[in-house]
Design an enzyme around this catalytic site. Structure first.
Site, PDB file in Angstrom:
ATOM      1  N   TYR A 135       0.812  -1.213   0.000  1.00 57.76           N
ATOM      2  CA  TYR A 135       0.000   0.000   0.000  1.00 57.76           C
ATOM      3  C   TYR A 135       0.850   1.269   0.000  1.00 57.76           C
ATOM      4  O   TYR A 135       0.413   2.308  -0.476  1.00 57.76           O
ATOM      5  CB  TYR A 135      -0.909   0.033   1.235  1.00 57.76           C
ATOM      6  CG  TYR A 135      -2.262  -0.611   1.065  1.00 57.76           C
ATOM      7  CD1 TYR A 135      -2.377  -1.909   0.609  1.00 57.76           C
ATOM      8  CD2 TYR A 135      -3.422   0.087   1.371  1.00 57.76           C
ATOM      9  CE1 TYR A 135      -3.606  -2.505   0.466  1.00 57.76           C
ATOM     10  CE2 TYR A 135      -4.671  -0.495   1.233  1.00 57.76           C
ATOM     11  CZ  TYR A 135      -4.760  -1.791   0.783  1.00 57.76           C
ATOM     12  OH  TYR A 135      -5.983  -2.373   0.638  1.00 57.76           O
ATOM     13  N   LYS A 186       2.900 -15.292   2.547  1.00 54.50           N
ATOM     14  CA  LYS A 186       3.131 -16.024   1.292  1.00 54.50           C
ATOM     15  C   LYS A 186       4.630 -16.256   1.236  1.00 54.50           C
ATOM     16  O   LYS A 186       5.321 -15.841   0.279  1.00 54.50           O
ATOM     17  CB  LYS A 186       2.585 -15.202   0.110  1.00 54.50           C
ATOM     18  CG  LYS A 186       2.562 -15.929  -1.218  1.00 54.50           C
ATOM     19  CD  LYS A 186       1.499 -17.013  -1.336  1.00 54.50           C
ATOM     20  CE  LYS A 186       1.660 -17.773  -2.636  1.00 54.50           C
ATOM     21  NZ  LYS A 186       0.739 -18.932  -2.741  1.00 54.50           N
ATOM     22  N   ASP A 218      -3.235 -18.081   0.402  1.00 51.11           N
ATOM     23  CA  ASP A 218      -4.219 -18.773  -0.450  1.00 51.11           C
ATOM     24  C   ASP A 218      -4.943 -19.859   0.348  1.00 51.11           C
ATOM     25  O   ASP A 218      -6.166 -19.996   0.285  1.00 51.11           O
ATOM     26  CB  ASP A 218      -3.558 -19.339  -1.725  1.00 51.11           C
ATOM     27  CG  ASP A 218      -2.285 -20.142  -1.465  1.00 51.11           C
ATOM     28  OD1 ASP A 218      -1.776 -20.128  -0.316  1.00 51.11           O
ATOM     29  OD2 ASP A 218      -1.802 -20.795  -2.411  1.00 51.11           O
ATOM     30  N   ASP A 242      -6.581  -6.815   4.032  1.00 53.59           N
ATOM     31  CA  ASP A 242      -7.687  -6.154   3.331  1.00 53.59           C
ATOM     32  C   ASP A 242      -8.608  -7.211   2.729  1.00 53.59           C
ATOM     33  O   ASP A 242      -9.829  -7.175   2.892  1.00 53.59           O
ATOM     34  CB  ASP A 242      -7.120  -5.241   2.238  1.00 53.59           C
ATOM     35  CG  ASP A 242      -8.212  -4.549   1.445  1.00 53.59           C
ATOM     36  OD1 ASP A 242      -9.160  -4.049   2.069  1.00 53.59           O
ATOM     37  OD2 ASP A 242      -8.118  -4.531   0.201  1.00 53.59           O
ATOM     38  N   ASP A 246     -12.509  -8.772   4.277  1.00 54.33           N
ATOM     39  CA  ASP A 246     -13.761  -8.737   3.500  1.00 54.33           C
ATOM     40  C   ASP A 246     -14.359 -10.146   3.435  1.00 54.33           C
ATOM     41  O   ASP A 246     -15.565 -10.338   3.575  1.00 54.33           O
ATOM     42  CB  ASP A 246     -13.516  -8.252   2.062  1.00 54.33           C
ATOM     43  CG  ASP A 246     -13.857  -6.778   1.889  1.00 54.33           C
ATOM     44  OD1 ASP A 246     -13.598  -6.003   2.834  1.00 54.33           O
ATOM     45  OD2 ASP A 246     -14.376  -6.404   0.811  1.00 54.33           O
TER      46      ASP A 246
END
Ligand code: IPM
Ligand code: MG
Length: 352
Positions: A135, A186, A218, A242, A246
């Site tokens: 970001y 990751k 994942d 983020d 959600d």
């Protein structure tokens, strides 16, 4: 208690008005001052984070935010877009720790798209790092290569101290809960998150009582749908957080239920629903104000250390749901469907 109230765009003003109503009904000694941010900031002074708004936020103990963004600003230069105002205020106030609890209210088990037995009893705390990662990493931008082709660049980066301080937040929270931290990365592909994993392992030595596990992002996305109750505290970087927050919100029935707290090192905080500005719903009195109302409860808990009134708000939300009040996003069989304003009233009535 000084609170900066930043309604923002879209449904922001409606949902924030309900949270303000609930706070007022508690008769606390709070001074609330409103200021524009996002598209509203741009309209007001050509800046998604007007200087006066930032100053007000700095001078306040806490910030209550609605949401920012509207499609009509998508054509503006990037630095003028509403989202930039939000990212800048997070960065300027050093709000590195974003807490997003995904809690299923029993009454809403039927509102989730997952089977009730998969989600009932769900209580996850997602701890998302909020001021680093891809970001904010440099270099970034869109440029033209010598061959005339355009190239877009963003940089994922984390330094050790940034990882350690968010890790600490997660471990400290886990100590007050079920003492399990799942760190999401990751590390099999990205060095920035390989370091993340190393630092989490080092830090865990200071928390012998907490069980630390690691999961690739994942797999975490899959496990959240397959068996979400395996999680207690999840800690992860900005971009993964983020996305996973959600996803987790839908386990609770609706993204309209998910509050958040963004804290600095001294528990000064900005409190906002995890959902966006939903411009298509704006001004129709149909948005769910509960995420914002629950964010106000988090504000009392984390910044003002007022567990009593935080619980009062949370219990009032539970009571309103138990009484059958539902906004459009969480309708269940036999409920009383209400609008944004009436849901706020139902929570106020349930306070007593
Ligand atoms: C969130 C939002 C923001 C983010 C956007 C609006 C910049 O999606 O708070 O999750 O990506 O952090
Ligand atoms: Mg988001």
């Amino acid at each position: 208690m000084k609170i900066a109230v930043l309604p923002g765009d879209g449904i922001g003003p409606e949902i924030v008005a309900q949270a303000v109503k609930v706070l007022n009904a508690l008769n606390l000694n709070i001074e609330m001052t409103e200021a524009p941010i996002g598209g509203a900031g741009y309209e007001d002074s050509g800046d998604p984070l007007p200087e006066a708004t930032l100053q007000l936020a700095r001078d306040s103990d806490a910030v209550l935010l609605g949401a920012v963004g509207d499609w009509k600003y998508d054509k503006l230069e990037r630095h003028l877009r509403p989202e930039r105002g939000l990212l800048r205020i997070r960065k300027e106030l050093n709000l590195f720790a974003n807490l997003r609890p995904a809690l299923l209210y029993p009454e809403l088990a039927g509102a989730s798209t997952l089977k009730p037995e998969v989600v009932s009893g769900l209580d996850i705390m997602i701890v998302r790092e909020l001021t680093g990662d891809i970001y904010f990493g440099q270099p970034r931008g869109i440029s033209t290569l010598p061959n005339g082709e355009r190239e877009g660049v963003n940089t994922m980066r984390y330094c050790e101290s940034e990882i350690r301080r968010i890790g600490r937040v997660a471990f400290d929270i886990a100590m007050k809960r079920n003492k399990k931290v799942c760190s999401v990365d990751k590390a099999n592909v990205l060095e920035a998150t390989e370091l993340w994993r190393q630092v989490m392992i080092e830090l865990s030595a200071e928390y012998p009582e907490v069980e630390l596990s690691h999961m690739y992002v994942d797999n975490a996305a899959m496990q959240l749908i397959r068996a979400p109750k395996q999680f207690d505290v999840m800690v992860t970087g900005n971009i993964f957080g983020d996305i996973l927050s959600d996803e987790a919100s839908m386990l609770t029935g609706s993204i309209g239920m998910l509050p958040s707290a963004s804290l600095d090192a001294n528990n000064k905080g900005m409190y906002e629903p995890s959902h966006g500005s939903a411009p298509d719903l704006a001004g129709k009195d149909v948005a769910n104000p509960l995420a914002t109302i629950l964010s106000a409860a988090m504000m009392l808990r984390y910044t003002f250390n007022d567990e009593t009134n935080a619980l009062k708000i949370e219990n009032a939300v539970k009571k309103a749901l138990a009484q059958g009040y539902r906004t459009a996003d969480i309708v269940t069989d036999g409920c009383k469907q209400v609008g944004c304003h009436a849901m706020g009233d139902a929570v106020v009535a349930a306070l007593n």
